[in-house]
Design a protein around this motif. Sequence first.
Motif, PDB file in Angstrom:
ATOM      1  N   GLU A 151      26.024  20.089  -4.878  1.00 25.91           N
ATOM      2  CA  GLU A 151      25.559  20.537  -6.194  1.00 25.91           C
ATOM      3  C   GLU A 151      25.324  22.045  -6.233  1.00 25.91           C
ATOM      4  OE1 GLU A 151      22.485  17.749  -7.890  1.00 25.91           O
ATOM      5  OE2 GLU A 151      22.888  16.729  -5.991  1.00 25.91           O
ATOM      6  N   LEU A 176      36.088  21.895 -12.644  1.00 19.99           N
ATOM      7  CA  LEU A 176      35.221  20.855 -12.071  1.00 19.99           C
ATOM      8  C   LEU A 176      35.897  19.483 -12.104  1.00 19.99           C
ATOM      9  CD1 LEU A 176      31.620  21.748 -13.301  1.00 19.99           C
ATOM     10  CD2 LEU A 176      32.972  22.710 -11.444  1.00 19.99           C
ATOM     11  N   VAL A 177      36.627  19.204 -13.170  1.00 17.63           N
ATOM     12  CA  VAL A 177      37.361  17.935 -13.262  1.00 17.63           C
ATOM     13  C   VAL A 177      38.392  17.851 -12.132  1.00 17.63           C
ATOM     14  CG1 VAL A 177      39.071  16.663 -14.630  1.00 17.63           C
ATOM     15  CG2 VAL A 177      37.025  17.557 -15.728  1.00 17.63           C
ATOM     16  N   ARG A 180      36.566  17.046  -8.950  1.00 21.27           N
ATOM     17  CA  ARG A 180      36.171  15.630  -8.990  1.00 21.27           C
ATOM     18  C   ARG A 180      37.360  14.731  -8.702  1.00 21.27           C
ATOM     19  NH1 ARG A 180      33.869  13.412 -14.580  1.00 21.27           N
ATOM     20  NH2 ARG A 180      36.080  13.680 -15.103  1.00 21.27           N
ATOM     21  N   TYR A 183      38.076  14.868  -5.023  1.00 20.41           N
ATOM     22  CA  TYR A 183      36.978  14.224  -4.286  1.00 20.41           C
ATOM     23  C   TYR A 183      37.138  12.696  -4.326  1.00 20.41           C
ATOM     24  CZ  TYR A 183      32.605  15.424  -1.918  1.00 20.41           C
ATOM     25  OH  TYR A 183      31.645  15.673  -0.963  1.00 20.41           O
ATOM     26  N   ASN A 184      37.464  12.176  -5.501  1.00 19.29           N
ATOM     27  CA  ASN A 184      37.656  10.725  -5.633  1.00 19.29           C
ATOM     28  C   ASN A 184      38.829  10.241  -4.793  1.00 19.29           C
ATOM     29  OD1 ASN A 184      35.533   9.979  -7.392  1.00 19.29           O
ATOM     30  ND2 ASN A 184      36.644  10.780  -9.152  1.00 19.29           N
ATOM     31  N   TYR A 197      29.284  12.571  -2.493  1.00 19.18           N
ATOM     32  CA  TYR A 197      29.863  12.815  -3.821  1.00 19.18           C
ATOM     33  C   TYR A 197      28.868  13.571  -4.702  1.00 19.18           C
ATOM     34  CZ  TYR A 197      32.660  11.550  -7.981  1.00 19.18           C
ATOM     35  OH  TYR A 197      33.446  11.562  -9.116  1.00 19.18           O
ATOM     36  N   PHE A 199      29.008  14.387  -7.929  1.00 22.23           N
ATOM     37  CA  PHE A 199      29.063  14.139  -9.367  1.00 22.23           C
ATOM     38  C   PHE A 199      28.380  12.821  -9.735  1.00 22.23           C
ATOM     39  CE2 PHE A 199      32.852  16.567  -8.171  1.00 22.23           C
ATOM     40  CZ  PHE A 199      32.705  17.682  -8.993  1.00 22.23           C
ATOM     41  N   LYS A 205      26.948  16.836 -13.773  1.00 22.38           N
ATOM     42  CA  LYS A 205      27.558  16.134 -14.895  1.00 22.38           C
ATOM     43  C   LYS A 205      28.586  17.048 -15.554  1.00 22.38           C
ATOM     44  CE  LYS A 205      23.797  12.946 -16.031  1.00 22.38           C
ATOM     45  NZ  LYS A 205      22.897  12.463 -17.101  1.00 22.38           N
ATOM     46  N   ILE A 206      29.756  16.495 -15.791  1.00 22.44           N
ATOM     47  CA  ILE A 206      30.818  17.263 -16.448  1.00 22.44           C
ATOM     48  C   ILE A 206      30.805  16.935 -17.928  1.00 22.44           C
ATOM     49  CG2 ILE A 206      33.306  17.628 -16.597  1.00 22.44           C
ATOM     50  CD1 ILE A 206      33.486  17.041 -13.629  1.00 22.44           C
TER      51      ILE A 206
END
Length: 404
Positions: A151, A176-177, A180, A183-184, A197, A199, A205-206
């Motif tokens: 974070e 950021l998306v 993410r 990362y996923n 993780y 997020f 929060k996006i």
Amino acid sequence: MAASAQITLRKKPNRLGQYPLAIRITKNRRSTYKHIGPHINIEDWDDSNKKVRVSHPDSDRLNKLIQTKVDEANKALVNLQIKNKDATAIYIKKEIYKTSTTPGFFEFAKEHLEELEILEKHNRLSSENAYVGYIQKFHKSKQLSFEEIDERFIKKLKIFLVKKHSLSPTSVMNVLVFIRLLYNKAIKDGITRKKFYPFGSGKVKIKFPETEKIGLNAEEILRLEALSDLSHNEFHSRNIWLFCFYFAGIRVSDALRIRWSDIKDGRLYYTMGKNLKLLSLKIPDKVNCILEYYQRDKRHMDDFIFPELKKADIKNSKDIFNKIKTGNKKFNEHLKSLAKKAVIEKKLTMHIARHSFGNIAGDSIHPLMLQKLYRHTDLKTTINYQSNFIHKEADDALKAVINF
């Protein structure tokens, strides 16, 4: 029995009813699977020949990806057989897809970008390559583990993107998306763990800011249509813009790809490049006038209607992407002068053609029909998009309160 590796279509669909492509590794009649990413409809799969049928709009690109992944698996399989390490299917899968060291964020991002290049998704490749560059400049090192992206890292990255690169809030969220997304994928591939993780609830929060979508109104479009004494480039740019508007705001990248053979029995049949949705629309009379102008340069039925791609290397998707990008840039330049001549104070760009259709449609067309015209997968997308152009109820409510 010797181990084998081949492509197959798994039988468990996703929420859209599409099935994942996977490498099937078999040893002693036992199999395990490694998904390669894309999902397709079951009717687009040729199981006999182990390839995507030509009925799929992206069949060439997907079959190229399949061949690459199968070749990689078979090459690795041969190496294991030479070393007598092909004991079981599960062991083979672990050996083939393991890495000598756990890949970090940038190594994983490189693999992701290479996959986009194979799939010829040049628009995403261009954008996401830039995102990687921003993150590298911020981190000042090519070594970055997923665990380091916490974070605090993301908070400082957001500040950096705004202060050093002057990115808009929407562009920052796009970065950021992208993080993410990787990362996923890394969690799914066992490269990192869910507990790291950054997020979700109680974490980062996006949330995309609301953006102002403004389109031309009917009066402004009539003024644009009525312009005369235009240069060749202005006339051509106006034709392209109006063509996109008349067909419910199709994207310029789709308009430039349209061929004469896409017109049949007074209708246009085309596939949207963004989501591969098929669309058939009756050709409006105003579009017929535009088509008549370009008939003189028609060489054959499979020729492009507009000139931008006539000299493109059709087998080179990157060349097509670059020519569309260049064409769009030139159109937007000429649209500036057209806006002045038509006394339009709003910023006139190719993308505004889509907003203009939404603006004039307002709430007079049922959302389900608009969803069909826009070719949105989800009705919520249509409703959220169209809400930018529906003002009557709010205007009436305001008037009812203050009109005393």
